[in-house]
Design a protein around this motif. Sequence first.
Motif, PDB file in Angstrom:
ATOM      1  N   ASP A 106      65.695  69.948  89.819  1.00  0.00           N
ATOM      2  CA  ASP A 106      64.613  69.910  88.582  1.00  0.00           C
ATOM      3  C   ASP A 106      65.032  68.584  87.713  1.00  0.00           C
ATOM      4  N   ARG A 107      66.160  68.432  87.228  1.00  0.00           N
ATOM      5  CA  ARG A 107      66.613  67.246  86.428  1.00  0.00           C
ATOM      6  C   ARG A 107      66.294  66.006  87.134  1.00  0.00           C
ATOM      7  N   CYS A 108      66.472  65.820  88.490  1.00  0.00           N
ATOM      8  CA  CYS A 108      66.294  64.978  89.292  1.00  0.00           C
ATOM      9  C   CYS A 108      64.775  64.586  89.397  1.00  0.00           C
ATOM     10  N   ARG A 109      64.016  65.541  89.388  1.00  0.00           N
ATOM     11  CA  ARG A 109      62.626  65.253  89.595  1.00  0.00           C
ATOM     12  C   ARG A 109      61.824  65.204  88.079  1.00  0.00           C
ATOM     13  N   GLY A 110      62.667  65.469  87.375  1.00  0.00           N
ATOM     14  CA  GLY A 110      62.301  65.279  85.522  1.00  0.00           C
ATOM     15  C   GLY A 110      61.480  66.543  85.257  1.00  0.00           C
ATOM     16  N   ARG A 111      61.865  67.538  85.847  1.00  0.00           N
ATOM     17  CA  ARG A 111      61.031  68.851  85.357  1.00  0.00           C
ATOM     18  C   ARG A 111      61.783  69.882  84.670  1.00  0.00           C
ATOM     19  N   ALA A 112      63.197  69.655  84.341  1.00  0.00           N
ATOM     20  CA  ALA A 112      63.999  70.854  83.745  1.00  0.00           C
ATOM     21  C   ALA A 112      64.526  69.991  82.366  1.00  0.00           C
ATOM     22  N   ASN A 113      64.648  71.149  81.450  1.00  0.00           N
ATOM     23  CA  ASN A 113      65.105  70.650  80.073  1.00  0.00           C
ATOM     24  C   ASN A 113      66.952  70.947  80.017  1.00  0.00           C
ATOM     25  N   ALA A 114      67.348  70.202  79.058  1.00  0.00           N
ATOM     26  CA  ALA A 114      68.598  70.112  78.975  1.00  0.00           C
ATOM     27  C   ALA A 114      68.804  69.795  77.446  1.00  0.00           C
ATOM     28  N   HIS A 115      70.134  70.209  76.687  1.00  0.00           N
ATOM     29  CA  HIS A 115      70.366  69.699  75.342  1.00  0.00           C
ATOM     30  C   HIS A 115      71.630  68.807  75.393  1.00  0.00           C
ATOM     31  N   GLU A 116      71.616  67.815  74.451  1.00  0.00           N
ATOM     32  CA  GLU A 116      72.985  67.149  74.530  1.00  0.00           C
ATOM     33  C   GLU A 116      74.120  67.556  73.633  1.00  0.00           C
ATOM     34  N   THR A 117      75.192  67.487  74.451  1.00  0.00           N
ATOM     35  CA  THR A 117      76.355  67.937  74.063  1.00  0.00           C
ATOM     36  C   THR A 117      77.579  66.935  74.108  1.00  0.00           C
ATOM     37  N   PRO A 118      78.690  67.064  73.584  1.00  0.00           N
ATOM     38  CA  PRO A 118      79.708  65.875  73.617  1.00  0.00           C
ATOM     39  C   PRO A 118      79.989  65.291  75.128  1.00  0.00           C
ATOM     40  N   LEU A 119      79.922  66.577  75.898  1.00  0.00           N
ATOM     41  CA  LEU A 119      80.381  66.379  77.386  1.00  0.00           C
ATOM     42  C   LEU A 119      79.179  65.523  78.505  1.00  0.00           C
ATOM     43  N   GLY A 120      77.865  66.098  77.834  1.00  0.00           N
ATOM     44  CA  GLY A 120      76.821  65.329  78.664  1.00  0.00           C
ATOM     45  C   GLY A 120      75.643  66.474  78.264  1.00  0.00           C
ATOM     46  N   TRP A 121      74.525  66.370  79.426  1.00  0.00           N
ATOM     47  CA  TRP A 121      73.389  66.982  79.251  1.00  0.00           C
ATOM     48  C   TRP A 121      73.665  68.424  79.631  1.00  0.00           C
TER      49      TRP A 121
END
Length: 587
Positions: free
Chosen positions: A508-523
Amino acid sequence: MLGQCNTNNPAVVMWVKEMAELCQPDRVYWCDGSLAEKEFLTEEAVKQGVLVKLNQEKLPGCYYHRSNPNDVARVEQCTYICTDTQDEAGPTNNWAPPKEMKEKLVSLARDSMRGRTMYVVPYLMGPPGSSLSKVGVELSDSIYVALNMRIMTRMGQVAYDHLGAREDFNRGLHCMLDVNPERRYICHFPRENLIISVGSAYGGNVLLGKKCLALRIGSYLGRQEGWMAEHMLILGVESPTGETTYVAAAFPSACGKTNFAMMIPPAHFKGWKIWTIGDDIAWMKPGADGRLYAINPEAGYFGVAPGTNYKSNPNAMRTIARDTIYTNVGLTPDLDVWWEGKDGESPAQCLDWQGKAWTPASKEKAAHPNSRFTAPMQNNPALSPAVDDPHWVPISAFIFGGRRATTMPLVFQAFDWIHGVFVGATVGSEMTAAAVGGVGQVRRDPMAMLPFCGYNMGDYFRHWLRMRKRLKYPPLIFHVNWFRKDAAGHFLWPGFGENMRVLKWIIDRCRGRANAHETPLGWVPSPADIDLGGLPEVSQEQLEKALTIDAEEWRRELLLQEELFVKLYAYLPKELIFQRELLMARL
C-alpha cells in the motif's frame, strides 16, 4: 544416443577437450537434460550408492544422498576471488593472485578424474530468450552434481540454443578429488568468467551455477554491464482485484527467506495471493520505462530442511513431496525422510545423516542443521506464471531484514534511495548458536551479500548508489524484523503467514495508499495502519511494542555498526558515512 557430444560450438568442444586432457577421465558424458537421461543417470547413481531410492508411495520420484561428514556446508575460508589486485576483491573477500592460484588448481586437477566420468553440464541461468540470461558449462566428476544441476538450472539443449556460436559462456570445472578439507578451494576468476572448485562435493560449493556464477561472478558482471545480481527472493502480491505488485527481499540465513517467498496469506486476506518468482537470487536491470526489472536465474530450490513444516512453509512441503533429492536428513526404516521440526512425531528409530542409528534419546540430531532438499520450481503450487517471462517483472519495493530480539522495529521505510542503501548496508542478524560466537551477537551482512559479492564491498555499495541515476521510478526500500521479543523473551509478532499483514502495508505504501509517520529511522506505520483482523493473539499494545524505536538502543546499534565501517572505511562511499552521521543527529 545418451552421453555423446551434442554441440557444434567450437569454443565449448575445445574447452572440454582441454579439460579432459588435464583431468584424464575414463569417459566424457555430454548431458542433454532429457527425461531419458534423468532416468539413466538416477539409476546409475543408485547403483553406485550415491543415491538411495526412497519410498515411492510416500515420496514419488525422490532420492536420498549423504555427503562426506567433513563436507556439509559452504566454506567461506576456502572461497577465493582471484582478481588482478587485492583491492579489487576488497577486505571482506579472500584474495589470491590469479596466476599462482590457477597453477595450484591445475596441479590438483591433473589426472584427478582417472577411473571416473566427466559430466559435461550445459546450463542456462534465466528464462530462455531473455537478454540477460547467461550460459554456463560445468565439467564435474560427480553424478550428484549432474542430477542436481538438472533441477537447479535450465539444463541441456536450451543452453546451447541460447549460446549459439558465441564464446561468452561461464567455464566451470569441478573435481571432487578425495574430498579432503586440506585441498578444498572454490575459486572465482571474474575477468575470465571462470570458476574452479576442487576438493568438495557439497551443493553450495559445486553447483557452480548457484552462488558461484549467479552471485559472485554475476555481481562482478553486473557492475561492469550496468545490472544487479542480488541474494534476494522475488515474489508477486496479487490483490482480489487482480493488481499484482512485485517485491524483492534480502534476509541473512535463518531469517525466513524461503518461507516469505512461498507465504500463504491468512484467511482474513481472502482473495489475496502470493506468487513465487524465486526464493534466493535476483538479477535486475533498468527498463526503458525507468523502472527496475527482475528475473530469477534459477529453476529450482536448494532449501534447508530442518524447521520446514506445514506451519512454517506449507508450499515448500508440497514442493518437496515429489521429484526431490534430499541430502543429509534422517532416513527412516520405511525409506521416508525426517528432520528436526518436521510435522508429526519423531520416528522411534532411524539412520541419522551420517548413517548411524538414531532414536529420540540420541544426543546428536538426526538431520544435519544444514541438510538440504533440491526440488524443481515447477512443483511449487504458488509458482508465478511470470517466472519464465523473458521480459522480467517490475520491482516496486526492496525489503531488507535480519533476526533481532531488540532494537529493530517490525517494519520501517527508508526516507529515500541513498538512505535505503545505508539501511541495507548495515543489515545485522543475531547468531543463533553459541558455538558460532555467542547467542545474540550481531553479525553484519550487508544486503545479505557479504559471502557472495564477487568484488570489493565498497565498490558494491557505490554500484547501488549509481543505479539510482538510471532509474526514474526506483523501488521503495523497507526493513523488517519478525523476531523482536518482549522483556520475558516472547516473540511480539507471530511471523510466518501473518507477515502478509506487514507486506500489505508495504504494498500500500508503494501504491500511495497507506499512512506512516516520520521517525529518526524512517517512515513507520502506526499500529492502526497494520490490519490485525482475525488475529486476536496480537493486541494493539503488543504491536506498538513491536514498532517502538528506543533511542538508547539505537545509540548502541550505531556503535555496533562501527566494526564494518572501520573495516571498509578506505573504500566506503561518502554518502554512507554521511547517512550514519545524519542518523546520529536525528537520535
